[in-house]
Every structure is written in C-alpha cells, then in structure tokens.
Design an enzyme around this catalytic site. Structure first.
Site, PDB file in Angstrom:
ATOM      1  N   THR A 152      54.324  38.805  53.024  1.00  0.00           N
ATOM      2  CA  THR A 152      53.564  38.636  54.269  1.00  0.00           C
ATOM      3  C   THR A 152      54.467  37.943  55.285  1.00  0.00           C
ATOM      4  O   THR A 152      55.229  38.612  55.978  1.00  0.00           O
ATOM      5  CB  THR A 152      52.254  37.864  54.041  1.00  0.00           C
ATOM      6  N   LYS A 178      55.633  36.261  45.994  1.00  0.00           N
ATOM      7  CA  LYS A 178      55.606  36.175  47.444  1.00  0.00           C
ATOM      8  C   LYS A 178      54.929  34.875  47.826  1.00  0.00           C
ATOM      9  O   LYS A 178      54.096  34.340  47.100  1.00  0.00           O
ATOM     10  CB  LYS A 178      54.910  37.372  48.073  1.00  0.00           C
ATOM     11  N   THR A 189      51.177  30.530  42.288  1.00  0.00           N
ATOM     12  CA  THR A 189      51.686  30.690  43.642  1.00  0.00           C
ATOM     13  C   THR A 189      50.804  31.657  44.403  1.00  0.00           C
ATOM     14  O   THR A 189      49.781  32.092  43.916  1.00  0.00           O
ATOM     15  CB  THR A 189      53.132  31.192  43.607  1.00  0.00           C
ATOM     16  N   GLU A 276      57.925  28.716  55.482  1.00  0.00           N
ATOM     17  CA  GLU A 276      57.797  29.052  56.899  1.00  0.00           C
ATOM     18  C   GLU A 276      58.506  28.012  57.771  1.00  0.00           C
ATOM     19  O   GLU A 276      58.159  26.829  57.769  1.00  0.00           O
ATOM     20  CB  GLU A 276      56.321  29.142  57.272  1.00  0.00           C
ATOM     21  N   ASN A 400      52.459  29.721  62.345  1.00  0.00           N
ATOM     22  CA  ASN A 400      51.055  29.599  61.990  1.00  0.00           C
ATOM     23  C   ASN A 400      50.126  29.610  63.203  1.00  0.00           C
ATOM     24  O   ASN A 400      48.947  29.969  63.090  1.00  0.00           O
ATOM     25  CB  ASN A 400      50.837  28.338  61.153  1.00  0.00           C
TER      26      ASN A 400
END
Length: 405
Positions: A152, A178, A189, A276, A400
C-alpha cells in the site's frame, strides 16, 4: 526513504505453494492489487490476527476458517473492508464464494485478507472480475510479484528466504510482508505470508508461528497504531520428503524454527526500514529489567515518544527526552540512580545523570547516522528486550494527511 532496504533477495520457490497476481483497479487503474495464493492439498495453515476490537471483516472470516483445511488465500489492497459491519462480512464472503466456485473448492477453504482505506465498501465486483486472471497467473515462482501486489504505502516490496538441508533433503522457508504505517502489531504485522515445504502438524505449526511473530513482528513499531487488518500466516505444504514434525523438539524442528524465525525477523525489520517517512532505523535495547514486561514497557515508551522520534529525525542528541520517557514508563519503584543510557557506544547518562565523559559532539555524531541504537541499562534484574522503530519526519505527516486523496 527506506533505510538500508534494498532490492528483494532471492526468494526461493516453495513446492506446493503458488501465487498469482492480477489487477482489479481498486484504488488505481492498472495497479496489480489482487493476489491469490494456492496451498497444496493437505497443507497445514496457521495464523495470528490483530487484537484490535474493530477488526476487519476478512480477519473475522479468516480467523474462523484457518483450521478448516485452507486451500486458497485471497488478498486485496486499496480497501481494508474494516468498519463496514455486516455488509463488509457479506462482501468478504461473496469474494470467497466466487473464488471457491472458480477453483472448485468449498468456500470454507478460502481465507480472505484486505488492506487499505478503512470504512469504505469493498468493491466486490472489481475483485471478482480479477480472479480468473489471478488464477491463470498462479506459479511457485511469483513471490516477488506477490510482494509488490500486497503493498500500500510501502515504497519497496519486502521478502526473505532461507534454505537448510536435513537428512539430505533441502527445506525451504520463504516469506513476504507489507506495512509501512499504522504499525504497532498486537500479534503480527499488517500482512505477512510465510510458507515452507516441510510437513508440520497443525498444532506445532501454530505454536511455531505464534512464537516467531512474538519475537519479530510484535517487537516493531512505527507509530504505535495497531491496524484493524493485521495478520500473519504460516503455511506448511508437506511436499518435502521428510517425516512430519509432530513435536516442538528434535533436529528438524530446531532447524525449521531457526529458518522461520530468521525469515520473520527479516521481513518484520524491513517494515520498520520502510516506515512512512522514515530516515532512521532505530534499535531500542532495554537490559537489566526485573521482568520482560517492564523491559517492553520502557522500550515502547521510548520508541513511541514523539519528542524522542522528532529528535532522532533532527539528529539532535536531546538525551533528557530519553530519561523522561524511561521515568514515565510505569515501572514500579524504579531507582533512577541505577540507570545508564547509551546511544550507540556513547554513554550519555550514568547513574541517572549526565555522564561525566559525555560531550555533545559525541552524541551528535551518533545521531547523524541512519542506523542508531538506544540502550538502556535498568540495573534491576536479568531480563532484556529489543524493539525496532523509526524517527518521525515531516514526510510521515504528509503521507498520512494525504492518504485518502
């Protein structure tokens, strides 16, 4: 911005486990966003799932079905099918039913998995339309393609593979995962799939996965958020010509356990490295705890502190923030006079105060590195724990803030 994370290593195929990838265009046209995995008949399948009370519809179904002779795993990205209530459960069942009909198996043999935006209806028709192409693409060689297909906000695919020889037979363990945000797993996860060609009894396989996930996926954090969709699966196809592993002992189990643990650790740490907006890969080590839980409490308090994470991003050795985090971790009767703190090999605090040998230049040099360790010596006992985390950057906020746009 992945820190120290390069191209995928060689991912050895696992006999009896095939992966097929197709495009449903769930979030973006042309994106390979549906992955079907087929397990050989007679495979054992184990799973660990999120403890989030708002768990997604596919988690509910997969958790119910995992011990019932699973044959296919169906994953979609771009839509989490979480926070969708009864319609979400119906949608997950519809996709499973469609795959079961195409594959000629019972619907209970299909395990669904989803990841992506929470609270939006699952685009059932798009997913069903992509299933024939995913089935036609099935191959034991498609681990790398599947690692990309389940991404993603990840910037790179994540995978690891190990092989060992037992009694002249080569055993393979390969896995992919992922995840890059909403990561503080409370079992595993975001999504993880590991397969081996060893033959393992279901109860032993479940114990092995639970233990491996606890030592790897349950020791990572990016932002302290446990996803609604977390799950990790371990499949044993039994295609290797060796006796079934029926006990958690013996040379074959020991070798298999080491390989599974190593694969889990590699793909779990890859999630942190690809966090991220991450610019730092941070190892938080807590030694000398009276219990393992208090080591974890201290480690996670440090790893989750926005003040520490922003200091890491700025390469600022603001060690007082670390002391403050340790002090508020909730450890009963903590004697701060016994505590030493190190960044890298530099002692920044000794016996609860600034180390006499410490200089700001030493701290700044360590904090400028891309990979940093923070070590805390509690001086209370013999327990130790290690947690892996990231810094907190401007890019994390941007990703985000713009996630649904």
């Amino acid at each position: 911005m992945a820190v120290g994370l390069g191209p995928l290593p060689t991912l050895h195929p696992v006999a009896g486990f095939e992966l097929g990838i197709a495009s449903a265009g769930i979030k973006r046209e042309g994106r390979k966003d549906v992955v079907v995995m087929r397990c050989a008949e007679g495979s054992s399948v184990a799973g660990v799932f999120t403890l989030n009370a708002f768990c997604a519809a596919p988690v509910i179904l997969a958790r119910q079905r995992v011990k019932g002779g699973s044959r296919y795993l169906l994953t979609n990205t771009g839509n989490a099918n979480a926070g969708t209530g009864e319609p979400g459960l119906l949608a997950a069942r519809q996709t499973c039913a469609a795959l079961a009909q195409l594959a000629g198996v019972d619907e209970q043999a299909i395990l669904p998995f989803s990841t992506g935006v929470i609270g939006e209806p699952l685009p059932v028709e798009k997913i069903i339309a992509a299933l024939p192409a995913a089935l036609a693409d099935l191959s034991e060689q498609h681990w790398a393609e599947a690692a990309t297909g389940i991404m993603t906000t990840d910037t790179l695919p994540k995978g690891a593979s190990r092989q060992f020889v037992q009694d002249g037979v080569t055993i393979t363990v390969t896995g992919i995962s992922k995840g890059a945000g909403m990561i503080r797993p409370n079992m595993a996860t975001m999504l993880g799939y590991i397969a081996t060609d060893a033959k393992v009894a279901p109860a032993v396989l479940q114990d092995l996965l639970s233990d491996a996930a606890n030592k790897s996926f349950n020791r990572i954090t990016i932002d302290g958020d446990t996803s609604t969709n977390d799950c990790c699966m371990l499949i044993a196809t039994g295609q290797a010509n060796l006796p079934e592993v029926t006990e958690t002992r013996g040379p074959l189990f020991a070798a298999l356990k080491q390989a599974v643990f190593e694969v889990c650790m590699d793909v779990a740490q890859a999630i942190v490295r690809d966090g991220e907006g991450a610019t730092k890969f941070v190892t938080v080590i807590v030694n000398g705890g009276g219990t393992h839980q208090e080591c974890l409490d201290v480690g996670y308090t440090v790893a989750h502190s926005p003040l520490i994470k922003t200091a890491l991003f700025a390469s600022d050795p603001n060690w007082g923030r670390i002391l403050a985090a340790v002090g508020r971790a909730g450890v009963d009767q903590l004697d701060v006079a016994k505590i030493d703190v190190f960044i890298g090999e530099v002692c920044i605090a000794s016996h609860g105060a600034r180390a006499a040998s410490y200089t700001e230049e030493q701290g700044a040099a360590v904090m400028a590195e891309a990979e940093i360790s923070i070590r805390i010596e509690l001086g209370r006992g013999t327990c130790s724990e290690t947690i892996w985390t990231t810094d907190l950057s401007h890019e994390y906020v941007r990703i985000n803030a713009e996630y649904r746009s």
